[in-house]
Structures are given as C-alpha cells and as structure tokens.
Design a protein around this motif. Structure first.
Motif, PDB file in Angstrom:
ATOM      1  N   TYR A 203     134.911   6.835 -75.997  1.00 20.99           N
ATOM      2  CA  TYR A 203     134.459   8.031 -76.701  1.00 20.99           C
ATOM      3  C   TYR A 203     134.293   7.852 -78.211  1.00 20.99           C
ATOM      4  O   TYR A 203     133.640   8.662 -78.854  1.00 20.99           O
ATOM      5  CB  TYR A 203     135.420   9.196 -76.442  1.00 20.99           C
ATOM      6  N   CYS A 204     134.920   6.842 -78.787  1.00 24.68           N
ATOM      7  CA  CYS A 204     134.916   6.744 -80.246  1.00 24.68           C
ATOM      8  C   CYS A 204     134.336   5.436 -80.789  1.00 24.68           C
ATOM      9  O   CYS A 204     133.792   5.412 -81.882  1.00 24.68           O
ATOM     10  CB  CYS A 204     136.333   6.881 -80.803  1.00 24.68           C
ATOM     11  N   CYS A 207     130.774   4.061 -82.398  1.00 30.55           N
ATOM     12  CA  CYS A 207     130.478   4.281 -83.823  1.00 30.55           C
ATOM     13  C   CYS A 207     131.568   3.731 -84.748  1.00 30.55           C
ATOM     14  O   CYS A 207     131.279   3.201 -85.797  1.00 30.55           O
ATOM     15  CB  CYS A 207     130.336   5.771 -84.107  1.00 30.55           C
ATOM     16  N   HIS A 208     132.814   3.916 -84.349  1.00 30.49           N
ATOM     17  CA  HIS A 208     133.945   3.522 -85.201  1.00 30.49           C
ATOM     18  C   HIS A 208     134.600   2.249 -84.687  1.00 30.49           C
ATOM     19  O   HIS A 208     134.226   1.727 -83.647  1.00 30.49           O
ATOM     20  CB  HIS A 208     135.006   4.644 -85.217  1.00 30.49           C
ATOM     21  N   TRP A 218     129.580   3.854 -88.170  1.00 28.15           N
ATOM     22  CA  TRP A 218     130.475   4.429 -89.185  1.00 28.15           C
ATOM     23  C   TRP A 218     131.768   3.630 -89.072  1.00 28.15           C
ATOM     24  O   TRP A 218     132.754   4.103 -88.512  1.00 28.15           O
ATOM     25  CB  TRP A 218     130.687   5.918 -88.895  1.00 28.15           C
ATOM     26  N   ILE A 220     134.690   2.798 -89.832  1.00 32.66           N
ATOM     27  CA  ILE A 220     136.044   2.962 -90.354  1.00 32.66           C
ATOM     28  C   ILE A 220     137.037   2.493 -89.301  1.00 32.66           C
ATOM     29  O   ILE A 220     136.755   2.531 -88.100  1.00 32.66           O
ATOM     30  CB  ILE A 220     136.356   4.430 -90.718  1.00 32.66           C
ATOM     31  N   LEU A 222     139.867   3.408 -87.261  1.00 26.22           N
ATOM     32  CA  LEU A 222     140.564   4.634 -86.856  1.00 26.22           C
ATOM     33  C   LEU A 222     142.081   4.432 -86.831  1.00 26.22           C
ATOM     34  O   LEU A 222     142.842   5.373 -87.040  1.00 26.22           O
ATOM     35  CB  LEU A 222     140.072   5.116 -85.496  1.00 26.22           C
ATOM     36  N   ARG A 225     142.747   5.192 -90.479  1.00 29.92           N
ATOM     37  CA  ARG A 225     142.296   6.484 -90.980  1.00 29.92           C
ATOM     38  C   ARG A 225     143.093   7.642 -90.377  1.00 29.92           C
ATOM     39  O   ARG A 225     143.490   8.580 -91.066  1.00 29.92           O
ATOM     40  CB  ARG A 225     140.802   6.649 -90.680  1.00 29.92           C
ATOM     41  N   TRP A 237     138.936  18.131 -85.727  1.00 31.63           N
ATOM     42  CA  TRP A 237     137.863  17.192 -86.043  1.00 31.63           C
ATOM     43  C   TRP A 237     137.151  16.699 -84.777  1.00 31.63           C
ATOM     44  O   TRP A 237     135.930  16.653 -84.726  1.00 31.63           O
ATOM     45  CB  TRP A 237     138.419  16.041 -86.882  1.00 31.63           C
ATOM     46  N   LYS A 245     133.425  20.363 -90.696  1.00 33.96           N
ATOM     47  CA  LYS A 245     132.496  19.904 -91.733  1.00 33.96           C
ATOM     48  C   LYS A 245     131.073  20.232 -91.290  1.00 33.96           C
ATOM     49  O   LYS A 245     130.443  19.430 -90.579  1.00 33.96           O
ATOM     50  CB  LYS A 245     132.673  18.402 -91.932  1.00 33.96           C
ATOM     51  N   THR A 248     127.913  17.858 -90.127  1.00 36.67           N
ATOM     52  CA  THR A 248     128.389  16.482 -89.967  1.00 36.67           C
ATOM     53  C   THR A 248     127.619  15.734 -88.866  1.00 36.67           C
ATOM     54  O   THR A 248     127.122  16.351 -87.927  1.00 36.67           O
ATOM     55  CB  THR A 248     129.892  16.455 -89.625  1.00 36.67           C
ATOM     56  N   MET A 250     129.034  13.611 -86.976  1.00 35.48           N
ATOM     57  CA  MET A 250     130.032  13.237 -85.969  1.00 35.48           C
ATOM     58  C   MET A 250     129.972  14.205 -84.789  1.00 35.48           C
ATOM     59  O   MET A 250     130.110  15.408 -84.960  1.00 35.48           O
ATOM     60  CB  MET A 250     131.417  13.257 -86.630  1.00 35.48           C
ATOM     61  N   PRO A 251     129.729  13.670 -83.579  1.00 35.80           N
ATOM     62  CA  PRO A 251     129.702  14.543 -82.411  1.00 35.80           C
ATOM     63  C   PRO A 251     131.122  14.827 -81.942  1.00 35.80           C
ATOM     64  O   PRO A 251     131.999  13.970 -82.070  1.00 35.80           O
ATOM     65  CB  PRO A 251     128.963  13.707 -81.366  1.00 35.80           C
TER      66      PRO A 251
HETATM   67  C1  HEC Z   1     128.010   8.913 -82.377  1.00 30.44           C
HETATM   68  C2  HEC Z   1     128.879   8.365 -83.381  1.00 30.44           C
HETATM   69  C3  HEC Z   1     130.315   8.833 -83.438  1.00 30.44           C
HETATM   70  C4  HEC Z   1     131.239   8.897 -82.420  1.00 30.44           C
HETATM   71  C5  HEC Z   1     131.031   8.569 -80.944  1.00 30.44           C
HETATM   72  C6  HEC Z   1     132.465   9.328 -83.025  1.00 30.44           C
HETATM   73  N1  HEC Z   1     132.304   9.509 -84.361  1.00 30.44           N
HETATM   74 FE1  HEC Z   1     133.751   9.951 -85.715  1.00 30.44          FE
HETATM   75  N2  HEC Z   1     132.391   9.999 -87.191  1.00 30.44           N
HETATM   76  C7  HEC Z   1     131.040   9.751 -87.042  1.00 30.44           C
HETATM   77  C8  HEC Z   1     130.387   9.996 -88.306  1.00 30.44           C
HETATM   78  C9  HEC Z   1     128.903   9.841 -88.561  1.00 30.44           C
HETATM   79  C10 HEC Z   1     131.382  10.361 -89.220  1.00 30.44           C
HETATM   80  C11 HEC Z   1     131.216  10.785 -90.675  1.00 30.44           C
HETATM   81  C12 HEC Z   1     131.036  12.265 -90.580  1.00 30.44           C
HETATM   82  C13 HEC Z   1     130.893  12.971 -91.884  1.00 30.44           C
HETATM   83  O1  HEC Z   1     131.556  12.592 -92.854  1.00 30.44           O
HETATM   84  O2  HEC Z   1     130.132  13.936 -91.887  1.00 30.44           O
HETATM   85  C14 HEC Z   1     132.632  10.345 -88.479  1.00 30.44           C
HETATM   86  C15 HEC Z   1     133.871  10.623 -89.040  1.00 30.44           C
HETATM   87  C16 HEC Z   1     135.075  10.504 -88.381  1.00 30.44           C
HETATM   88  C17 HEC Z   1     136.369  10.689 -88.988  1.00 30.44           C
HETATM   89  C18 HEC Z   1     136.634  11.083 -90.410  1.00 30.44           C
HETATM   90  C19 HEC Z   1     136.472   9.931 -91.306  1.00 30.44           C
HETATM   91  C20 HEC Z   1     136.764  10.313 -92.725  1.00 30.44           C
HETATM   92  O3  HEC Z   1     137.190   9.420 -93.425  1.00 30.44           O
HETATM   93  O4  HEC Z   1     136.588  11.462 -93.100  1.00 30.44           O
HETATM   94  C21 HEC Z   1     137.298  10.517 -88.024  1.00 30.44           C
HETATM   95  C22 HEC Z   1     138.821  10.592 -88.162  1.00 30.44           C
HETATM   96  C23 HEC Z   1     136.589  10.263 -86.806  1.00 30.44           C
HETATM   97  N3  HEC Z   1     135.243  10.251 -87.054  1.00 30.44           N
HETATM   98  C24 HEC Z   1     137.195  10.083 -85.585  1.00 30.44           C
HETATM   99  C25 HEC Z   1     136.500   9.938 -84.385  1.00 30.44           C
HETATM  100  C26 HEC Z   1     137.143   9.874 -83.100  1.00 30.44           C
HETATM  101  C27 HEC Z   1     138.630   9.943 -82.853  1.00 30.44           C
HETATM  102  C28 HEC Z   1     136.143   9.727 -82.200  1.00 30.44           C
HETATM  103  C29 HEC Z   1     136.281   9.696 -80.692  1.00 30.44           C
HETATM  104  C30 HEC Z   1     136.827  10.841 -80.085  1.00 30.44           C
HETATM  105  C31 HEC Z   1     134.885   9.691 -82.911  1.00 30.44           C
HETATM  106  N4  HEC Z   1     135.146   9.834 -84.247  1.00 30.44           N
HETATM  107  C32 HEC Z   1     133.639   9.501 -82.315  1.00 30.44           C
HETATM  108  C33 HEC Z   1     130.407   9.329 -85.901  1.00 30.44           C
HETATM  109  C34 HEC Z   1     130.995   9.235 -84.662  1.00 30.44           C
END
Ligand code: HEC
Length: 280
Positions: A203-204, A207-208, A218, A220, A222, A225, A237, A245, A248, A250-251
């Motif tokens: 799920y994450c 992208c991460h 993206w 980072i 996790l 973070r 979130w 946000k 954003t 981020m889905p």
């Molecule tokens: C399709 C791509 C995608 C997926 C899949 C995704 N993310 Fe993200 N995520 C992003 C993007 C793009 C951002 C930056 C969003 C913004 O700042 O508007 C982000 C930002 C974040 C941040 C905040 C980072 C910050 O420093 O502020 C966290 C924590 C995070 N995601 C956790 C997760 C987790 C946990 C999952 C799985 C459940 C997940 N993401 C799934 C694209 C994704």
C-alpha cells in the motif's frame, strides 16, 4: 544468515566444480548472491533424480475460453531452490530473482514456491523445439531455454488468472535477494511484523521507501518519517489525506475497503512503521 548462505554457496561451488559459476556479490554488497544454473545433465547429476513430465495450461497459448495444455520436462522448483540456494530462500520475506539471458529480471516472492507447485523446465514434450508462440505479444516460436519456470495451474486452476505473470523464460541465473528483508525486516524487529511489512509494501512502497527499499515517486524513508508522527496524525494522514492537507498528491488507503478493516490496516501500519529500525 549471510554467512550461512555464503558457506552453503562455497560448498556447492566445491561440489560442482567448474559448473557452478559463483558471483560473489554477497561479499561486495552484503545483500545477495547469484547462481548460474547448469545444463540439464548436470542438474540431474546434482539433484540425483530424473526430470519429470509436468502438464500445464500454457498461458502464452491459452485464452480464458480455450485453455491449451502443454507438457514440459523439468524438476520441481523447490528442489532446485533447495539445491542451489540452500535453506536461505525459505526465510520469510525473501525474494527470488530469475535472470534471463537478455538481463530481464523477474522478482518472485519466495513464499509463492511454498504455496504453489512450480517446475523449472528445459524441454517441451512432443514439440520439435523448446519454444512457444506468444499470443499476447504476437511472437512466433519464442525460445524458452535454457530454463523456463512454469506453475502447476492444472492442479491449482486459480493460478490461471495470473496469466504469464511469474513465468519467466530464458532463465540463466537465480538470485536470492535479501534486499527486501534487510530493509523491511532488519535485525531487531519482531517476527510478528512480517505480514504488516508486506502490507506496507503493497500500500505504501510503490511511492515511498523503508530503508531504501521501495519506489522513487516520493522517496522518503517511512521508517524514519513516521517516528515523528503521533498515531492520530498518522491515522488521519493515511485515512483522509485530503483533510490533513487539501490538494495533496497522497492517496488514502483504498476506500473500497470496509471501514473497520481500513482503520485496522492503518493501525497495523503505524505499529509496524514505529517498530521497524532505521537502517542507514
Ligand atoms: C501513489 C503514491 C503514494 C502512495 C501509494 C502513498 N503515498 Fe504517502 N505521500 C505521497 C505523496 C505525493 C506525498 C507528499 C504529499 C504532500 O506533501 O502533499 C506523501 C506524503 C506522505 C507522508 C508525509 C511526508 C511528510 O514529510 O510530510 C507520509 C507520512 C506518508 N506519505 C505515508 C504514507 C503511507 C503510510 C502510505 C501507505 C499507506 C503512503 N504514504 C502511500 C504519495 C504516496
């Protein structure tokens, strides 16, 4: 564990002399080791058993309404993996890479080989050449050798739905990758997190990343973070990123999932990401 893999590889290389070409990537990167598969005669000698005939619904020839069965000759993949990779491939989270002559790499979760029956085959029975037409790619007589990985989708028809996914051909090398394991389940994390690591990947991590493993959209870490986020902030979130946000990219977790299941998943992901040590 790496040392065990290494020791096992040395033993094997020793046993098989010049046949086994050992690439000592384990020593260079501390992560993985590749084995070049021998020819069928050497494989038979090394496994100490004759090849078997296996019948499969050949995904490259079949359609959903018209399954085409083909017989191949080879060995159960589990036997080959045990012989060439030792027991290390059975570690939870391990991934096996099948490398083709042209460098094409197919990653297959090792668990799949315990769940379903696969064979590494080298011959198509009753056919002049070891080849198959590829209906989807409109290719005639695609060469399958030296090795082709096939799945027993006759005993297990559910596998047919996957088509040719996880059926790499022209396979020359096996590679036990522990990169996923080293990153997602490093030393110090409890074994009970293994399943959730898989969910985080699903799920994450397209992208991460967790400790360098994952996608570049993206990138980072996790593992790092999330340790600065409280549980409620994290939950909002991943459940309602648009509220946290607006606008954003981020889905949230899939909203097709029943609400309670979705909330439980978010909770588990937080537990895992808090528990997984940061590896540098
Ligand atoms: C399709 C791509 C995608 C997926 C899949 C995704 N993310 Fe993200 N995520 C992003 C993007 C793009 C951002 C930056 C969003 C913004 O700042 O508007 C982000 C930002 C974040 C941040 C905040 C980072 C910050 O420093 O502020 C966290 C924590 C995070 N995601 C956790 C997760 C987790 C946990 C999952 C799985 C459940 C997940 N993401 C799934 C694209 C994704």
């Amino acid at each position: 564990m790496r040392n065990q893999i290494w020791a096992g590889m040395i033993r094997k290389a020793h046993n098989l002399g010049a046949l086994a070409v050992l690439i000592v990537v384990a020593m260079l990167t501390g992560r993985a080791a590749a084995v070049e598969l021998p020819d069928p005669a050497a494989m038979e000698a090394s496994l100490g058993e004759a090849a078997v005939l296996v019948e499969v619904v050949e995904p490259h020839l079949s359609t959903i309404d018209r399954p085409v069965s083909v017989q191949y000759r080879g060995w159960p993949a589990e036997r080959v993996l045990d012989r060439w990779l030792g027991q290390a491939w059975r570690a939870p989270g391990a991934e096996i890479e099948f490398r083709a002559l042209d460098g094409y790499v197919s990653h297959i979760p090792a668990e799949r080989f315990r769940q379903y029956r696969a064979y590494l085959v080298f011959e198509r029975s009753g056919h002049p050449t070891f080849s198959v037409d590829n209906r989807l790619q409109n290719d005639k007589n695609v060469a399958l050798g030296p090795w082709y990985l096939v799945w027993d989708n006759i005993r297990n028809p559910a596998l047919r739905g996957d088509g040719g996914t996880f059926w790499p051909y022209q396979v020359k090398k096996l590679w036990l990758s522990t990169a996923r394991l080293d990153a997602l389940l490093p030393a110090g994390i409890a074994a009970r997190h293994a399943d959730t690591a898989g969910l985080a990947q699903k799920y994450c991590l397209s992208c991460h990343q967790v400790n360098g493993y994952g996608g570049d959209k993206w990138p980072i870490n996790l593992a790092e973070r999330v340790k600065s986020l409280s549980r409620p902030v994290f939950l909002q979130w991943v459940l309602r990123p648009d509220l946290a946000k607006p606008g954003t990219g981020m889905p949230g977790l899939p909203d097709m999932m029943p609400t309670d299941q979705r909330a439980a998943l978010a909770d588990k992901l937080y537990d895992y990401l808090m528990a997984v040590p940061v590896v540098r």
